[in-house]
Scaffold this motif. Structure first.
Motif, short mmCIF file in Angstrom:
data_model
loop_
_atom_site.label_atom_id
_atom_site.label_comp_id
_atom_site.label_asym_id
_atom_site.label_seq_id
_atom_site.Cartn_x
_atom_site.Cartn_y
_atom_site.Cartn_z
N LEU A 192 0.78 -1.13 -0.13
CA LEU A 192 0.12 -0.10 -0.05
C LEU A 192 0.72 1.37 -0.20
O LEU A 192 0.25 2.34 -0.09
CB LEU A 192 -0.98 0.04 1.29
N LEU A 193 2.02 1.09 0.25
CA LEU A 193 3.13 2.29 0.02
C LEU A 193 4.25 1.93 -0.56
O LEU A 193 4.71 0.50 -0.86
CB LEU A 193 3.56 2.55 1.48
N PRO A 194 5.03 2.79 -1.70
CA PRO A 194 6.06 2.38 -2.21
C PRO A 194 7.29 2.06 -1.38
O PRO A 194 7.46 2.56 0.09
CB PRO A 194 6.57 3.47 -2.99
N ALA A 195 8.10 1.01 -1.65
CA ALA A 195 9.03 0.72 -0.74
C ALA A 195 10.35 1.69 -0.79
O ALA A 195 10.29 2.62 -1.64
CB ALA A 195 9.90 -0.71 -1.48
N GLY A 196 10.91 1.97 0.28
CA GLY A 196 11.95 2.87 0.72
C GLY A 196 11.74 3.54 1.94
O GLY A 196 10.85 2.92 2.75
N VAL A 197 12.24 4.72 2.11
CA VAL A 197 12.25 5.40 3.50
C VAL A 197 10.68 5.96 3.51
O VAL A 197 10.25 6.66 2.42
CB VAL A 197 13.41 6.55 3.40
N VAL A 198 10.19 5.98 4.64
CA VAL A 198 8.95 6.14 5.02
C VAL A 198 8.99 7.33 5.73
O VAL A 198 9.45 7.19 7.04
CB VAL A 198 8.23 5.26 5.53
N GLU A 199 8.86 8.62 5.48
CA GLU A 199 8.94 9.73 6.31
C GLU A 199 8.04 9.56 7.48
O GLU A 199 6.94 9.32 7.70
CB GLU A 199 8.81 10.99 5.63
N ARG A 200 8.10 10.52 8.55
CA ARG A 200 7.44 10.84 9.82
C ARG A 200 6.12 11.27 9.04
O ARG A 200 5.96 12.01 8.28
CB ARG A 200 8.06 11.57 10.77
N GLY A 201 4.96 10.64 9.75
CA GLY A 201 3.74 10.84 9.35
C GLY A 201 2.72 10.31 8.32
O GLY A 201 1.75 10.56 8.16
N VAL A 202 3.44 9.65 7.30
CA VAL A 202 2.97 9.33 6.08
C VAL A 202 1.92 7.97 6.65
O VAL A 202 0.76 7.80 6.20
CB VAL A 202 4.17 8.53 5.19
N VAL A 203 2.45 7.14 7.56
CA VAL A 203 1.72 5.92 8.08
C VAL A 203 0.56 6.41 8.85
O VAL A 203 -0.65 5.96 8.42
CB VAL A 203 2.47 4.98 8.98
N GLY A 204 0.72 7.45 9.62
CA GLY A 204 -0.47 8.17 10.33
C GLY A 204 -1.62 8.60 9.63
O GLY A 204 -2.65 8.58 9.95
N THR A 205 -1.11 9.43 8.46
CA THR A 205 -2.02 9.95 7.67
C THR A 205 -2.99 9.05 6.85
O THR A 205 -4.10 9.02 6.91
CB THR A 205 -1.37 10.87 6.50
N PHE A 206 -2.42 7.92 6.49
CA PHE A 206 -2.89 6.83 5.63
C PHE A 206 -3.83 6.12 6.95
O PHE A 206 -5.04 5.85 6.27
CB PHE A 206 -1.84 5.68 5.27
N VAL A 207 -3.62 5.89 7.99
CA VAL A 207 -4.69 5.38 8.83
C VAL A 207 -5.65 6.03 9.21
O VAL A 207 -6.64 5.73 9.31
CB VAL A 207 -3.63 4.96 10.38
#
Length: 247
Positions: free
Chosen positions: A135-150
């Protein structure tokens, strides 16, 4: 030697599956200078897994002696973990041979990250595998990206079951949340909101689908919504206060 601790919360009725988890660990191929141990914490009033864990020279076993639930059991296991990194392996899942090496390499290549998530395949009876959707591209995941998706979708875009994290960061966040459901989501969301991480392009673990898994029980839906509310409130509070962890 640097140490990675693999943390497994288990119950006595999962003995056969726990053997498979241990065998998947025995097949791990680690980079030079690294070793791992397997910290198994058994939940329940009648422990029965000491012999199973004892088959593996890298196993370290302890039992709660009472029923505490998965979050408290993982936290008690975390208290015994000596590794600078901790990897979560559910007792009914299996790691692929390169899983731990993939996480270790990601930390070496990206020294500012605090967590690594592996991709997963669903594992069905008969060893049939189906890809778990990325559900996300591979690589570095910056702060907040996961939270916004949730907040937008109601679930995490990274597999919580394949997380490797800096032990100090997990401890600073209080480990797994004291909620009846989604305790792993609560931790991952907090990690990903406060610190950058990395999503590997490689499948590193097999998420077993079976009738006995907790999320397939009729009782699972009870308190699930309330637990999700706790996760969202925690995330919103972190954002309201402007919290973030240092590199």
């Amino acid at each position: 030697m640097a140490l990675l601790s693999v943390l497994t919360a288990a119950q006595s009725d999962r003995a056969d599956l726990l053997v498979e988890a241990g065998e998947s660990l025995a097949a791990q191929e680690l980079p030079d200078g690294w070793e791992f141990d397997w910290v198994v914490q058994e939940d329940g009033p009648e422990p029965g897994l000491a012999e199973v864990v004892g088959r593996f020279p890298f196993g370290r076993y302890a039992a709660n002696g009472e029923q505490l639930g998965i979050a408290a059991t993982r936290n008690l296991g975390l208290a015994r973990a000596g590794g600078e990194l901790v990897h979560v392996l559910d007792c009914d899942d299996r790691l692929l041979p390169h899983a731990l090496a993939t996480a270790i390499s990601a930390f070496a290549e990206h020294p500012d990250i605090h967590w690594v998530a592996g991709q997963a395949d669903d594992l069905f009876p008969g060893d049939m595998r189906l890809p778990y959707p990325a559900l996300l591209p591979a690589g570095v995941v910056e702060r907040g990206v996961v939270g916004t998706f949730v907040l937008d979708h109601g679930h995490t875009p990274v597999p919580c079951g394949g997380i490797t994290a800096r032990s100090v960061t997990v401890r600073a966040l209080g480990g797994w949340a004291a909620v009846p459901r989604a305790e792993d989501l609560a931790l991952v969301v907090a990690l990903a909101e406060l610190t950058p991480g990395f999503l590997t392009p490689d499948v590193t673990f097999l998420y077993r689908r079976h009738l006995g898994q907790s999320t397939r029980q009729a009782s699972w839906v009870a308190l699930h919504g309330e637990s999700q509310t706790v996760v969202r409130q925690r995330l919103q509070a972190v954002r309201a206060l402007g919290l973030r962890a240092g590199a």
